[in-house]
Motif scaffolding. Structure first.
Motif, mmCIF file in Angstrom:
data_model
loop_
_atom_site.group_PDB
_atom_site.id
_atom_site.type_symbol
_atom_site.label_atom_id
_atom_site.label_comp_id
_atom_site.label_asym_id
_atom_site.label_seq_id
_atom_site.Cartn_x
_atom_site.Cartn_y
_atom_site.Cartn_z
ATOM 1 N N ASP A 25 0.898 -1.263 -0.025
ATOM 2 C CA ASP A 25 -0.025 -0.030 0.162
ATOM 3 C C ASP A 25 0.904 1.128 0.000
ATOM 4 O O ASP A 25 0.482 2.158 -0.785
ATOM 5 N N TRP A 26 1.902 1.102 0.756
ATOM 6 C CA TRP A 26 2.795 2.407 1.053
ATOM 7 C C TRP A 26 3.664 2.729 -0.486
ATOM 8 O O TRP A 26 3.844 3.878 -0.972
ATOM 9 N N LEU A 27 3.834 1.717 -1.072
ATOM 10 C CA LEU A 27 4.732 1.702 -2.513
ATOM 11 C C LEU A 27 3.620 1.957 -3.738
ATOM 12 O O LEU A 27 4.186 1.934 -4.679
ATOM 13 N N ASP A 28 2.356 1.692 -3.372
ATOM 14 C CA ASP A 28 1.417 1.967 -4.303
ATOM 15 C C ASP A 28 1.488 0.965 -5.345
ATOM 16 O O ASP A 28 1.477 1.043 -6.713
ATOM 17 N N VAL A 29 1.526 -0.279 -5.036
ATOM 18 C CA VAL A 29 1.685 -1.642 -5.842
ATOM 19 C C VAL A 29 0.490 -2.584 -5.405
ATOM 20 O O VAL A 29 0.202 -2.564 -4.211
ATOM 21 N N PRO A 30 -0.145 -3.318 -6.214
ATOM 22 C CA PRO A 30 -1.126 -4.394 -5.752
ATOM 23 C C PRO A 30 -0.376 -5.248 -4.679
ATOM 24 O O PRO A 30 0.731 -5.883 -4.910
ATOM 25 N N ARG A 31 -1.391 -5.703 -3.861
ATOM 26 C CA ARG A 31 -0.764 -6.569 -2.735
ATOM 27 C C ARG A 31 -0.294 -7.933 -3.371
ATOM 28 O O ARG A 31 0.693 -8.531 -2.669
ATOM 29 N N HIS A 32 -0.909 -8.257 -4.189
ATOM 30 C CA HIS A 32 -0.645 -9.892 -4.909
ATOM 31 C C HIS A 32 0.909 -9.354 -5.362
ATOM 32 O O HIS A 32 1.614 -10.412 -5.743
ATOM 33 N N THR A 33 0.985 -8.389 -6.113
ATOM 34 C CA THR A 33 2.410 -8.073 -6.726
ATOM 35 C C THR A 33 3.567 -8.110 -5.677
ATOM 36 O O THR A 33 4.573 -9.010 -5.978
#
Length: 213
Positions: A25-33
């Motif tokens: 969330d902090w890095l703004d990528v999907p959690r699955h990624t």
């Protein structure tokens, strides 16, 4: 006869789900990624922090960690992060007179959060508080210092062969490999891990019978 059992933290006492989800969330990528990247670096034998560096090359993880804390999005632990078998197993071990310690590669903040959970253990310490981390031999010397028992009467329990099983054995401790989390499942059938570990377990409740024997 075992006198002390020392536990790793991540994927032994607590789930890592929240930790990696918060980084995603902090890095703004999907959690699955993020989850997939963690699995990939684990399979390659790298430190799991490499997953963060793959998302943002050149990142200063310590500085980013501080930024997250300042933004109110830092580390968090509550009862939902604790595996279901933890409290029953720890309580049963203490009832049998076994000293129980939690000691893993965690931040000082994680140590505070763990202690706030009031788990039935004699001591909780982290690598940042000690100033030394696994798999360094000095970490396991500190483990022996707080174990208050001889090495061959102290058992270290963890999911990661390179951080838990092998260095614990090198320090003269007994070792139990826990088949839990990505590291635990990935290396559960590895012949070197099976040969090194005194016990391979799927559930912390198994330690109660081990201690009784």
């Amino acid at each position: 006869m075992l006198e002390t059992i020392v536990f790793d933290v991540g994927e032994t006492i607590t789930r890592d789900d929240r930790y990696w989800a918060s980084w995603a969330d902090w890095l703004d990528v999907p959690r699955h990624t993020m989850s997939a990247l963690v699995g990939a670096v684990v399979a390659q034998g790298h430190d799991n922090a490499e997953a963060v560096r793959l998302v943002r090359p050149g990142i200063d993880i310590a500085a980013e960690y501080a930024a997250r804390e300042a933004a109110g999005r830092g580390e968090h632990l509550d009862e939902t992060d604790v595996y279901d078998d933890v409290r029953p197993a720890l309580s049963a071990l203490r009832e049998r007179g076994i000293r129980t310690v939690i000691a893993g590669n965690q931040t000082a903040r994680a140590g505070q959060l763990l202690r706030a959970l009031d788990l039935p253990v004699d001591l909780i310490v982290t690598s940042e508080e000690w100033g030394v981390a696994k798999p360094q031999p000095e970490f396991f010397q500190r483990v022996l210092d707080v174990a208050q028992a001889a090495a061959d009467r102290t058992l270290y329990v963890g999911d990661h062969p390179a951080n838990d099983v092998h260095p614990a054995k090198a320090a003269g401790l007994r070792a139990a490999h826990l088949r839990r989390g990505p590291w635990g499942y990935l290396w559960a059938a590895d012949p070197d891990v099976k040969a090194a570990a005194d016990w391979s377990i799927d559930h912390l409740g198994e330690l109660v019978d081990i201690a009784a024997r």
